[in-house]
Design a protein around this motif. Structure first.
Motif, PDB file in Angstrom:
ATOM      1  N   GLU A 136       0.793  -1.229   0.000  1.00 26.70           N
ATOM      2  CA  GLU A 136       0.000   0.000   0.000  1.00 26.70           C
ATOM      3  C   GLU A 136       0.826   1.281   0.000  1.00 26.70           C
ATOM      4  O   GLU A 136       0.261   2.369  -0.114  1.00 26.70           O
ATOM      5  CB  GLU A 136      -0.924   0.014   1.233  1.00 26.70           C
ATOM      6  CG  GLU A 136      -1.887  -1.155   1.308  1.00 26.70           C
ATOM      7  CD  GLU A 136      -2.931  -1.116   0.207  1.00 26.70           C
ATOM      8  OE1 GLU A 136      -3.195  -0.014  -0.317  1.00 26.70           O
ATOM      9  OE2 GLU A 136      -3.464  -2.187  -0.139  1.00 26.70           O
ATOM     10  N   SER A 137       2.159   1.178   0.124  1.00 25.84           N
ATOM     11  CA  SER A 137       2.947   2.403   0.240  1.00 25.84           C
ATOM     12  C   SER A 137       4.429   2.107   0.033  1.00 25.84           C
ATOM     13  O   SER A 137       4.849   0.945  -0.005  1.00 25.84           O
ATOM     14  CB  SER A 137       2.744   3.037   1.621  1.00 25.84           C
ATOM     15  OG  SER A 137       3.230   2.164   2.630  1.00 25.84           O
ATOM     16  N   THR A 159       3.351   7.731  -3.161  1.00 25.17           N
ATOM     17  CA  THR A 159       3.754   7.066  -1.922  1.00 25.17           C
ATOM     18  C   THR A 159       2.644   6.209  -1.325  1.00 25.17           C
ATOM     19  O   THR A 159       2.921   5.272  -0.579  1.00 25.17           O
ATOM     20  CB  THR A 159       4.205   8.107  -0.885  1.00 25.17           C
ATOM     21  OG1 THR A 159       3.165   9.085  -0.727  1.00 25.17           O
ATOM     22  CG2 THR A 159       5.479   8.801  -1.343  1.00 25.17           C
ATOM     23  N   LYS A 160       1.379   6.520  -1.635  1.00 22.64           N
ATOM     24  CA  LYS A 160       0.241   5.751  -1.125  1.00 22.64           C
ATOM     25  C   LYS A 160      -0.558   5.192  -2.294  1.00 22.64           C
ATOM     26  O   LYS A 160      -0.954   5.927  -3.199  1.00 22.64           O
ATOM     27  CB  LYS A 160      -0.666   6.626  -0.256  1.00 22.64           C
ATOM     28  CG  LYS A 160       0.028   7.262   0.942  1.00 22.64           C
ATOM     29  CD  LYS A 160       0.417   6.224   1.981  1.00 22.64           C
ATOM     30  CE  LYS A 160       1.018   6.901   3.218  1.00 22.64           C
ATOM     31  NZ  LYS A 160       1.455   5.903   4.221  1.00 22.64           N
ATOM     32  N   SER A 162      -3.616   4.064  -2.330  1.00 19.20           N
ATOM     33  CA  SER A 162      -5.002   4.532  -2.363  1.00 19.20           C
ATOM     34  C   SER A 162      -5.117   5.872  -3.071  1.00 19.20           C
ATOM     35  O   SER A 162      -6.068   6.110  -3.826  1.00 19.20           O
ATOM     36  CB  SER A 162      -5.547   4.638  -0.941  1.00 19.20           C
ATOM     37  OG  SER A 162      -4.741   5.511  -0.157  1.00 19.20           O
TER      38      SER A 162
END
Length: 382
Positions: A136-137, A159-160, A162
């Motif tokens: 996720e990151s 970086t994320k 989502s």
């Protein structure tokens, strides 16, 4: 200044602008007053001035003395956790290095740069970026030896996951039916969320790979070491096409907290792995050179090959010395009084670096009796 980035440029830059005064000394980073180091530095400068006057009676000491006085006045005697310092001063410039290699107090007054201790300190210091990747990151850390600094990534960096690709999923459930035996119905479950997650993961890893290469690796020319659990290691490596990701070593774990101490321990382990790998690669190159008739261990032949620009890699035995000197016109002198007081191996190293070659300093392993250097040549002998 690091060897990889600057030492060859330094050798090529200084040209004929000697003589050089080199000071080597241990430093004590725990002593914030620097009293011990200041006293030691003053003593070495005094010794250097005396030896300089004896060796070069017609040369002026003042430019050197001014440079040393400035370093002392600016209290530039310690840096981080380094345990040694080297200063190379010419009449026009001064170069200062902080090192982890233990050094004894020493003064060298030479026509040429005295670089062997600096080479030994930096020869296996491979700077790299550590990519800490999760599903996720991700985060990036710049590593120089044991020093680890997190890279401050801009807002546009993915970086994320989502934020980078979103988490929308149109169908919350989806079942496909087909006819089973004897008219019964068989339902094949397909979890659309799992499939979407897998697709999103691949897309995200591709975005990370592209972004890190374009914005981190290309500007800094640093290779990438991946820190991730085994599953993420495997998936990311299948997707990565950037060409900057190192196959080995790798950190096949993700600590729950990346504290300063945790990152330091990881860097120490990686440095040892990188050193072992580099030594193995160097030994293989030497073995290949021997079998390919591109090798020499005779010092006169090595000196001749150096001034002709025919040495790709030079390996010098730690602490070894051979009488002789190489002039700025690339003549090799082994007879004069000054030449007999000089270490020819250092001059050979300077010439090899000047021609874009590689130089290493190693212990006794691999050297036969009376051997002081190995050379991998750029062409076959004869």
């Amino acid at each position: 200044m690091s060897l990889r980035d600057d030492l060859q440029a330094l050798v090529q830059d200084v040209g004929v602008h000697g003589p050089f005064v080199s000071l080597f000394m241990p430093v004590h980073p725990e002593d914030v007053t620097m009293e011990k180091d200041r006293a030691q530095f003053k003593s070495l400068v005094s010794q250097a001035q005396t030896e300089f006057g004896e060796r070069f009676p017609d040369a002026e000491w003042r430019p050197y003395g001014e440079k040393f006085a400035l370093i002392l006045a600016e209290r530039q005697l310690i840096s981080g956790t380094n345990t040694s310092m080297a200063i190379i001063a010419g009449p026009d410039r001064v170069y200062q290095y902080f090192m982890r290699l233990p050094l004894n107090p020493e003064v060298k007054i030479t026509e040429n740069l005295y670089v062997l201790p600096i080479i030994e300190n930096d020869q296996y210091n491979i700077n790299y970026d550590l990519l800490a990747l999760e599903k996720e990151s991700f985060r990036v850390f710049s590593v120089h030896g044991h020093d680890v600094t997190e890279v401050d990534l801009p807002d546009k960096a993915p970086t994320k996951r989502s934020a980078a690709i979103g988490t929308e999923l149109k169908n919350s459930s989806d079942l496909q039916r087909s006819s089973g035996t004897k008219g019964s119905s068989v339902f094949h479950g397909r979890d659309p969320k799992e499939e979407a997650d897998r697709a999103d993961e691949e897309r995200y890893f591709k975005m990370v790979d592209d972004w890190v290469r374009a914005n981190i690796s290309v500007p800094t020319h640093a290779r990438i070491i991946l820190m991730a659990v085994d599953e993420v290691q495997g998936e990311y490596r299948k997707i990565s096409k950037s060409g900057v990701l190192m196959d080995q070593p790798r950190v096949a774990k993700m600590p729950p907290k990346l504290t300063k101490d945790v990152l330091h321990d990881i860097a120490v382990d990686l440095e040892q792995e990188l050193r072992t790998m580099a030594k193995g690669q160097l030994q293989k190159a030497l073995d290949d050179a021997r079998s390919g008739n591109r090798y020499s261990s005779a010092t006169p032949d090595i000196a001749r090959a150096a001034v002709e620009g025919r040495i790709d890699t030079l390996v010098v035995k730690r602490g070894a010395s051979a009488h002789g000197a190489i002039g700025f016109d690339h003549t090799v002198d082994r007879e004069s009084e000054e030449a007999r007081a000089n270490n020819l191996l250092n001059d050979i190293a300077v010439v090899v670096l000047g021609y874009g070659g590689h130089v290493f300093v190693q212990g006794d392993d691999g050297f036969k009796d009376k051997e002081v250097a190995h050379a991998i040549l750029r062409g076959r002998i004869g």
